[in-house]
Write a protein that holds these residues in place. Structure first.
Motif, short mmCIF file in Angstrom:
data_model
loop_
_atom_site.label_atom_id
_atom_site.label_comp_id
_atom_site.label_asym_id
_atom_site.label_seq_id
_atom_site.Cartn_x
_atom_site.Cartn_y
_atom_site.Cartn_z
N ALA A 100 0.86 -1.18 0.00
CA ALA A 100 0.00 0.00 0.00
C ALA A 100 0.90 1.24 0.00
O ALA A 100 2.13 1.13 0.14
N SER A 101 0.30 2.41 -0.17
CA SER A 101 1.07 3.65 -0.18
C SER A 101 0.27 4.75 0.51
O SER A 101 -0.95 4.68 0.61
N THR A 102 1.00 5.76 0.99
CA THR A 102 0.36 6.91 1.63
C THR A 102 1.24 8.13 1.44
O THR A 102 2.47 8.02 1.29
N THR A 103 0.62 9.29 1.44
CA THR A 103 1.33 10.57 1.31
C THR A 103 1.11 11.38 2.57
O THR A 103 0.00 11.42 3.11
N ARG A 124 11.66 9.06 5.11
CA ARG A 124 12.02 9.84 3.92
C ARG A 124 11.12 9.48 2.74
O ARG A 124 10.46 8.44 2.73
N ASP A 125 11.11 10.36 1.76
CA ASP A 125 10.28 10.15 0.58
C ASP A 125 10.71 8.88 -0.16
O ASP A 125 11.90 8.67 -0.41
N GLY A 126 9.75 8.02 -0.48
CA GLY A 126 10.04 6.78 -1.18
C GLY A 126 10.41 5.61 -0.29
O GLY A 126 10.58 4.49 -0.78
N GLN A 127 10.53 5.83 1.00
CA GLN A 127 10.92 4.76 1.92
C GLN A 127 9.78 3.76 2.09
O GLN A 127 8.60 4.11 2.08
N VAL A 180 3.34 -3.77 3.59
CA VAL A 180 4.52 -3.04 3.11
C VAL A 180 4.03 -1.69 2.59
O VAL A 180 3.37 -1.61 1.56
N LEU A 181 4.37 -0.64 3.33
CA LEU A 181 3.83 0.70 3.07
C LEU A 181 4.90 1.59 2.46
O LEU A 181 5.98 1.79 3.04
N THR A 182 4.63 2.12 1.26
CA THR A 182 5.53 3.06 0.60
C THR A 182 5.11 4.48 0.94
O THR A 182 3.95 4.85 0.76
N ILE A 183 6.09 5.28 1.43
CA ILE A 183 5.79 6.62 1.93
C ILE A 183 6.17 7.68 0.88
O ILE A 183 7.26 7.64 0.31
N SER A 184 5.26 8.61 0.64
CA SER A 184 5.56 9.80 -0.16
C SER A 184 5.48 11.01 0.76
O SER A 184 4.50 11.16 1.51
#
Length: 328
Positions: free
Chosen positions: A154-157, A187-190, A211-215
């Motif tokens: 998943a991802s989140t900003t 950090r961005d993209g971590q 597994v979370l991708t951070i923006s």
């Protein structure tokens, strides 16, 4: 879960889909039912909780290509019946008699080859299709070993401030509400691995991970470098040449006084201790990279002063070493 469970439970009916449903249809049905029966939306409702577990169990099998194939094979062969031992009721011979030409257990299947049901069906259950004595007519299926659930991506900003200070985010993942703690300094993209928030395990196994991708939204002044913050610090020519004490902004809006040594060039990094990111293990620093600012429009007096400076420094070759090194 045992093979008997697979015979008795209709996972397609649990999710309300047909046996030829596509992966997308199965996923859509699971999300809808999971939202409807999620414990967070049905506080104290034991029936909803039980239904939620049934839905998760059904989806774990039908969303896995290999397990779905095995499940379909078992359901097809069992035709809804039960595997039983002893002389009472329908046994293995009744269920699979056509496959073995009416041979009794321990005899030879049609075609004359030797072997038993373990040899033929064992592969469906990883060698676990056996009774108490290692063959049929005993207790039925052995339970499969615990299996960890698969991971979910998943991802989140988040705003820059949240990345610096740390925060908690609430996500909707496959019909479930998941809360995750994001540590300070991300950090961005971590990518962050959150244990136990993935798909449910099988046979008592643990759930997978999220597994979370951070923006991270950019900041106009600062960037994140581990536990440190970085920034560019503009200084005037005279401050760099003669030395000065200048005000440097820190994260949060305050300023601190920093000494610029005489003769400081662009690119020099000034370290301001303890003004970075506070993590659970350490507190970082603020790293300010000096950039000598060149004025775009000079007054007549300023131009005369610069020309006087150039005359006073004639003969100084600041690029001599550069030319020499370029020849090597």
């Amino acid at each position: 879960m045992t093979g008997q469970d697979w015979l008795e439970k209709d996972f397609y009916a649990t999710l309300g889909v047909s046996k030829d449903a596509s992966d997308a249809d199965i996923k859509k049905a699971y999300r809808k039912l999971a939202r409807q029966h999620h414990p967070d939306h049905n506080q104290g409702d034991t029936k909803a909780e039980a239904k939620f577990k049934e839905i998760g169990e059904a989806y774990a099998v039908l969303s896995d290509k290999e397990q779905r194939s095995q499940y379909d094979a078992i359901r097809s062969m069992g035709a809804g019946g039960r595997f039983t031992g002893g002389s009472g009721g329908a046994g293995f011979e009744d269920m699979f008699g056509g496959m073995f030409g009416g041979a009794q257990h321990g005899g030879a299947p049609r075609g004359g080859s030797s072997g038993n049901f373990d040899d033929i069906l064992g592969g469906l259950f990883g060698g676990g299709f056996a009774g108490q004595n290692g063959n049929f007519g005993g207790t039925g299926f052995r339970a499969a070993p615990p299996q960890q659930g698969s991971d979910i991506s998943a991802s989140t900003t988040m705003p820059f401030r949240s990345a610096v200070l740390g925060t908690e985010v609430t996500l909707n993942v496959e019909g479930r509400t998941v809360k995750a703690r994001i540590p300070a300094g991300v950090r961005d993209g971590q990518k962050i691995r959150i244990p136990g928030k993935g798909r449910p395990g099988m046979n008592g196994g643990p759930a997978g991970n999220l597994v979370l991708t951070i923006s991270v939204t950019p900041h106009p002044v600062f960037t994140i470098d581990g536990a440190n913050l970085r920034m560019t610090l503009p200084v005037t020519f005279d401050e760099a040449a003669l030395g000065a004490q200048v005000s440097v902004p820190i994260f949060g809006g305050e300023t601190v006084k920093v000494k610029i040594a005489a003769g400081t060039s662009s690119g020099k990094v000034l370290r301001i201790k303890g003004r970075g990111i506070k993590t659970s293990k350490t507190t970082g620093d603020l790293l300010a990279t000096v950039q000598v600012a060149v004025p775009q429009n000079l007054t007549r007096e300023a131009r005369e002063a610069v020309e006087a400076f150039r005359k006073a420094t004639e003969g100084t070759d600041i690029r001599g070493d550069l030319v020499t090194q370029a020849k090597e």
